[in-house]
Design an enzyme around this catalytic site. Structure first.
Site, PDB file in Angstrom:
ATOM      1  CG  ASN A  23      -2.006  -1.115   1.012  1.00 32.21           C
ATOM      2  OD1 ASN A  23      -2.122  -1.689  -0.070  1.00 32.21           O
ATOM      3  ND2 ASN A  23      -2.717  -1.429   2.068  1.00 32.21           N
ATOM      4  NE  ARG A  92     -11.093   0.210  -3.552  1.00 32.16           N
ATOM      5  CZ  ARG A  92     -11.659   1.378  -3.776  1.00 32.16           C
ATOM      6  NH1 ARG A  92     -12.624   1.457  -4.636  1.00 32.16           N
ATOM      7  NH2 ARG A  92     -11.242   2.458  -3.183  1.00 32.16           N
ATOM      8  CB  CYS A 116     -13.354  -4.934  -3.523  1.00 34.29           C
ATOM      9  SG  CYS A 116     -13.049  -4.249  -1.918  1.00 34.29           S
ATOM     10  CG  ASP A 124     -17.858   9.932  -1.312  1.00 27.77           C
ATOM     11  OD1 ASP A 124     -17.293   8.824  -1.245  1.00 27.77           O
ATOM     12  OD2 ASP A 124     -18.213  10.558  -0.306  1.00 27.77           O
ATOM     13  CG  ASP A 308      -5.529  -3.225   5.777  1.00 28.11           C
ATOM     14  OD1 ASP A 308      -4.692  -2.570   5.145  1.00 28.11           O
ATOM     15  OD2 ASP A 308      -6.751  -3.156   5.561  1.00 28.11           O
ATOM     16  CB  ILE A 330     -12.131   1.165   8.408  1.00 25.07           C
ATOM     17  CG1 ILE A 330     -11.361   1.637   9.655  1.00 25.07           C
ATOM     18  CG2 ILE A 330     -11.609   1.798   7.127  1.00 25.07           C
ATOM     19  CD1 ILE A 330     -11.375   3.135   9.871  1.00 25.07           C
ATOM     20  NE  ARG A 400      -5.913  -7.568  -4.494  1.00 27.29           N
ATOM     21  CZ  ARG A 400      -6.650  -6.902  -3.606  1.00 27.29           C
ATOM     22  NH1 ARG A 400      -7.681  -7.496  -3.019  1.00 27.29           N
ATOM     23  NH2 ARG A 400      -6.382  -5.652  -3.295  1.00 27.29           N
TER      24      ARG A 400
HETATM   25  C1  EPZ Z   1      -6.424   1.813   1.724  1.00 25.63           C
HETATM   26  O1  EPZ Z   1      -7.669   1.637   1.055  1.00 25.63           O
HETATM   27  C2  EPZ Z   1      -5.742   0.452   1.663  1.00 25.63           C
HETATM   28  N1  EPZ Z   1      -5.536   0.078   0.258  1.00 25.63           N
HETATM   29  C3  EPZ Z   1      -6.615  -0.584   2.359  1.00 25.63           C
HETATM   30  O2  EPZ Z   1      -5.881  -1.805   2.353  1.00 25.63           O
HETATM   31  C4  EPZ Z   1      -6.828  -0.168   3.815  1.00 25.63           C
HETATM   32  O3  EPZ Z   1      -7.685  -1.073   4.437  1.00 25.63           O
HETATM   33  C5  EPZ Z   1      -7.456   1.248   3.836  1.00 25.63           C
HETATM   34  O4  EPZ Z   1      -6.615   2.168   3.105  1.00 25.63           O
HETATM   35  C6  EPZ Z   1      -7.624   1.772   5.252  1.00 25.63           C
HETATM   36  O5  EPZ Z   1      -6.389   1.804   5.893  1.00 25.63           O
HETATM   37  C7  EPZ Z   1      -4.502   0.620  -0.412  1.00 25.63           C
HETATM   38  O6  EPZ Z   1      -3.761   1.442   0.109  1.00 25.63           O
HETATM   39  C8  EPZ Z   1      -4.295   0.155  -1.825  1.00 25.63           C
HETATM   40  P1  EPZ Z   1      -9.879   4.618   2.564  1.00 25.63           P
HETATM   41  P2  EPZ Z   1      -8.565   2.946   0.674  1.00 25.63           P
HETATM   42  O7  EPZ Z   1     -10.051   5.529   1.407  1.00 25.63           O
HETATM   43  O8  EPZ Z   1      -7.667   4.053   0.245  1.00 25.63           O
HETATM   44  C9  EPZ Z   1     -14.583   5.146   2.743  1.00 25.63           C
HETATM   45  C10 EPZ Z   1      -5.524  -4.069   2.006  1.00 25.63           C
HETATM   46  O9  EPZ Z   1      -5.968  -5.018   2.621  1.00 25.63           O
HETATM   47  N2  EPZ Z   1     -14.384   6.087   1.626  1.00 25.63           N
HETATM   48  O10 EPZ Z   1      -9.122   5.110   3.767  1.00 25.63           O
HETATM   49  O11 EPZ Z   1      -9.637   2.517  -0.241  1.00 25.63           O
HETATM   50  C11 EPZ Z   1     -14.332   3.715   2.277  1.00 25.63           C
HETATM   51  O12 EPZ Z   1     -15.501   3.170   1.693  1.00 25.63           O
HETATM   52  C12 EPZ Z   1      -6.427  -2.915   1.632  1.00 25.63           C
HETATM   53  O13 EPZ Z   1      -4.316  -3.923   1.672  1.00 25.63           O
HETATM   54  C13 EPZ Z   1     -15.466   6.849   1.199  1.00 25.63           C
HETATM   55  O14 EPZ Z   1     -16.571   6.746   1.729  1.00 25.63           O
HETATM   56  O15 EPZ Z   1      -9.173   3.267   2.107  1.00 25.63           O
HETATM   57  C14 EPZ Z   1     -13.971   3.010   3.549  1.00 25.63           C
HETATM   58  O16 EPZ Z   1     -15.158   2.662   4.234  1.00 25.63           O
HETATM   59  C15 EPZ Z   1      -7.863  -3.224   1.938  1.00 25.63           C
HETATM   60  N3  EPZ Z   1     -15.290   7.696   0.159  1.00 25.63           N
HETATM   61  C16 EPZ Z   1     -13.229   4.088   4.347  1.00 25.63           C
HETATM   62  O17 EPZ Z   1     -13.588   5.342   3.749  1.00 25.63           O
HETATM   63  C17 EPZ Z   1     -14.080   7.850  -0.461  1.00 25.63           C
HETATM   64  O18 EPZ Z   1     -13.982   8.681  -1.397  1.00 25.63           O
HETATM   65  C18 EPZ Z   1     -11.716   3.935   4.298  1.00 25.63           C
HETATM   66  O19 EPZ Z   1     -11.330   4.064   2.968  1.00 25.63           O
HETATM   67  C19 EPZ Z   1     -12.988   7.078  -0.008  1.00 25.63           C
HETATM   68  C20 EPZ Z   1     -13.169   6.200   1.042  1.00 25.63           C
END
Ligand code: EPZ
Length: 420
Positions: A23, A92, A116, A124, A308, A330, A400
């Site tokens: 990440n 994703r 996913c 958003d 995670d 989260i 992955r």
């Molecule tokens: C990153 O995902 C990581 N992936 C995830 O790791 C990790 O779980 C997550 O951060 C939280 O630490 C990568 O870095 C590639 P977020 P990301 O945006 O960026 C909501 C793994 O196992 N949200 O902080 O997608 C979202 O739906 C993966 O390696 C919105 O609502 O995480 C979620 O509920 C899984 N709108 C929460 O925020 C948005 O525009 C956290 O998402 C963006 C996010």
């Protein structure tokens, strides 16, 4: 279809090596696109998600070569600004290319990354933040079109949630924007600081990474850089959990103790003995014959307990003495592994965000299915201590985020094989 076959009950001991953080490597590979030069990225793990990111770079016109853990990205020939559906679906987190393509080309086109296994994963916050740089956003037939007339304009952003991906896209978009961008409530994960370190070594001016508020002074251009990706804190956590459930004693090297946050006291509370050698960035974990339950695990943005690590720790809690309570704040559906753990004999009750895990004396092997990356890891952890044979299908989820997990585990005595 490949599957992992584990015969549980072996006590793990020996040394495991943690590879580079997926990440962190992903946004750094995206950022290399912006330099119009050659970047050398060391400690880049060999994972299917990384290969997917390299495919996107090559599609956009970069020349990418890999020598073991070093990836060299020559982004002089970038001549595209769109990511095709097929490549978006492969991973994703391709959405993190949005900021770097926009910054380099003045426009970008990608499809909705789609949900996913762990939730809807909306973007958003990415879109509303990017718009504030003067970018026009249009959506047609599931594709998103971004365009800026002239230069990107610096702006002030307050994030309603410290989204990791949105923070990364803001950093990439702001690096060469006109003026100073400020971000309030930015994500503070170590991977954010690693991306900022890489961008700053390319000539960017990013201040406050890891502290929640960012200031990004736009610069004219970014240049080539050489960078070593931080170790993967979730892979290190997974290895510790493997030791915890097998009464094991493992030396884990190539870690950054401060990145492991609340995971260390959590495993200590369960009865593990953990010693850290700051000089050699290594950690020794020795587990007790019987683990104590963990009162509660509440996932939060960093520096809170990492989401995670929730699935791996749930596998550990399922064989601890007593009842542990998990609260997943989260992602809205990140308990899919609970039903698979239950097939191994775990006693887990899920009520919305809350999962109640009543520790059992021993799990017993069965055929189970990986539901997502960290859920798959939790099944490996459970299989290592279950009586008899455990077969895990859908191994592609695990590949992955874990480089040759079964090889690493065999090195410390696990009976685990990959079968066609
Ligand atoms: C990153 O995902 C990581 N992936 C995830 O790791 C990790 O779980 C997550 O951060 C939280 O630490 C990568 O870095 C590639 P977020 P990301 O945006 O960026 C909501 C793994 O196992 N949200 O902080 O997608 C979202 O739906 C993966 O390696 C919105 O609502 O995480 C979620 O509920 C899984 N709108 C929460 O925020 C948005 O525009 C956290 O998402 C963006 C996010």
């Amino acid at each position: 279809m490949e599957r992992l076959v584990i015969r549980g009950g072996k006590r793990l001991s020996g040394k495991m090596n943690v590879h580079g953080a997926k990440n962190s490597a992903l946004p750094i590979l995206a950022a290399a696109l912006m330099t119009d030069d050659v970047c050398v990225i060391h400690n880049c793990p060999q994972l299917t998600d990384i290969e997917a990111a390299i495919k996107i770079l090559e599609y956009l016109g970069c020349k990418v070569s890999r020598q073991a853990d070093t990836v060299i990205v020559d982004s002089k020939g970038v001549n595209r600004y769109d990511i095709p559906d097929s490549l978006m679906r492969e991973m994703r987190s391709s959405v993190v290319f949005l900021g770097s393509i926009l910054s380099r080309m003045g426009r970008a086109q990608l499809s909705f990354p789609g949900g996913c296994e762990i939730g809807l994963r909306p973007i958003d916050l990415h879109i509303s933040s990017i718009k504030r740089f003067g970018v026009e956003v249009k959506e047609e037939y599931g594709r998103l079109f971004f365009e800026v007339k002239g230069k990107l304009k610096a702006t002030e952003i307050v994030l309603s949630f410290p989204s990791v991906g949105a923070t990364e896209n803001i950093m990439l978009t702001a690096c060469c924007a006109d003026g100073v961008t400020t971000v309030v409530n930015a994500a503070r994960e170590p991977e954010i600081s690693d991306l900022a370190d890489f961008l700053n070594s390319c000539g960017a001016k990013i201040y406050g990474a890891g502290e929640g508020n960012l200031t990004i002074e736009g610069v004219k251009k970014l240049h080539s850089a050489e960078h070593t990706v931080i170790p993967d804190r979730i892979v290190a956590t997974t290895y510790m959990c493997c030791a915890a459930v097998t009464n094991g004693s493992i030396l884990i090297d190539n870690i950054v103790p401060s990145h492991l946050g609340l995971v260390l006291p959590t495993l200590e509370e369960m009865g593990c003995f953990i010693s850290i050698d700051e000089k050699s960035n290594a950690l020794m974990i020795t587990a007790p014959p019987k683990l104590r339950r963990i009162k509660n695990i509440v996932t939060m943005p960093h520096p809170g307990f990492p989401t995670d690590a929730q699935a791996p720790l749930m596998a550990v809690a399922s064989v601890a003495q007593g009842t542990s309570v998990f609260v997943e704040n989260i992602f809205e559906s990140r308990y899919k592994h609970a039903s698979e753990l239950a097939r191994l004999g775990a006693k887990i009750k899920v009520e919305g965000k809350v999962a109640i895990v009543e520790g059992v004396e021993c799990l017993s092997g069965a055929s189970v299915m990986a539901t997502d990356l960290r859920g798959g890891a939790s099944l490996v952890i459970a299989g290592l201590c279950a009586k008899g044979k455990t077969e895990i299908s859908n191994v592609y989820h695990i590949d992955r985020g874990y480089e040759e997990l079964e090889r690493q585990l065999r090195l410390v005595g696990a009976d685990i094989k990959r079968k066609e």
